[in-house]
Scaffold this motif. Structure first.
Motif: not given
Ligand SMILES: [Zn+2]
Length: 259
Positions: A169-175, A204-208, A212-214, A219-220
């Motif tokens: 399982i991957g837990i992915l996040h941006d900033t 870095e692979d553009g998957v977020t 990033r959009l929503h 701030g959600h």
């Protein structure tokens, strides 16, 4: 002439589907790669039936797990009704990966040398209504004073370019790492699955893109979950995984709410 005409007909139905519309929970679930369905006008894109049912067309098991999560968390669920081979809704229109000419080991003849008009038509028919709907749902919740936590649900292939992936399982996040941090702590404590941060790929692979959009601008709190698809290949395993993830998500949402 409408450029978007010719991609989706009335027989194909809408690009976006929404379930559990009156949900009370804070979580909003999004499943961009829910379906392997192609619009009639797209034909087979020149692909074999094996390729069209593989992970390049969709995230097997992701919609089933999303639906279980939607019930367990009383969460709104928004999902895309068409294959990411026509338009990958987790990529912006300017990305080559939005309408890929190649995915892993498969060439996609129907995506080769698309004209500007063809790219625009797919964007207008598939991407725009999908993200407009997510925006509208989040805006109406905000207007009603309701908080939203964005959780996107994906699955990944256990073998990629011939190499097995050990992560489960991957837990992915941006900033914004708030939700991911608490979920990763919870997973480490439970010790049940091999759970890793930003794996098997990351921002870095553009998957977020959806995050990033929503989520980031408003701030959600947000997270992207990637489950190895061999772990959610049948309804029993999907239920086990949804139970596990619902626990992690619920704990993280209440923890972030207290911060
Ligand atoms: Zn996906």
């Amino acid at each position: 002439m409408l450029v978007r005409s010719g991609i989706l007909t009335s027989a194909d139905g809408d690009a976006v589907a929404v379930e559990n519309v009156n949900a009370d929970g804070a979580v909003v679930l999004v499943c961009e790669h829910a379906s392997s369905l192609l619009p009639t006008a797209a034909g087979t894109l020149g692909l074999s039936s094996e390729a069209l049912s593989s992970h390049i067309a969709w995230d097997p098991g992701a919609l089933a797990v999303s639906r279980l999560l939607s019930a367990k968390l009383d969460a709104l669920l928004v999902h895309q009704r068409f294959s990411r081979l026509v338009y990958d809704c987790n990529r912006p229109p300017e990305s080559p990966a939005a309408m890929p000419e190649k995915s892993e080991i498969y060439e996609i003849p129907g995506n080769r040398d698309l004209s500007v008009a063809e790219r625009y038509a797919r964007t207008a028919a598939i991407y725009v209504p999908f993200h407009d709907r997510i925006s509208a749902e989040l805006a109406s919740r905000a207007a009603a004073g309701r908080p939203s936590v964005l959780v996107t649900v994906h699955s990944f292939t256990p073998i990629y370019f011939g190499k097995p992936r050990a992560v489960e399982i991957g837990i992915l996040h941006d900033t914004d790492t708030r939700l991911a941090d608490v979920m990763l702590d919870g997973a480490a404590e439970a010790g049940r699955f091999r759970v890793e941060r930003n794996s098997p790929y990351g921002p870095e692979d553009g998957v977020t893109h959806t995050l990033r959009l929503h989520a980031l601008p408003a701030g959600h709190a947000n997270v992207m979950i990637e489950v190895r698809n061999d772990l959610i290949a049948n309804s029993v395993d999907q239920e086990v995984m949804a139970d596990y993830l619902a626990g992690l998500i619920a704990d993280a949402v209440s923890s972030v709410g207290r911060q």
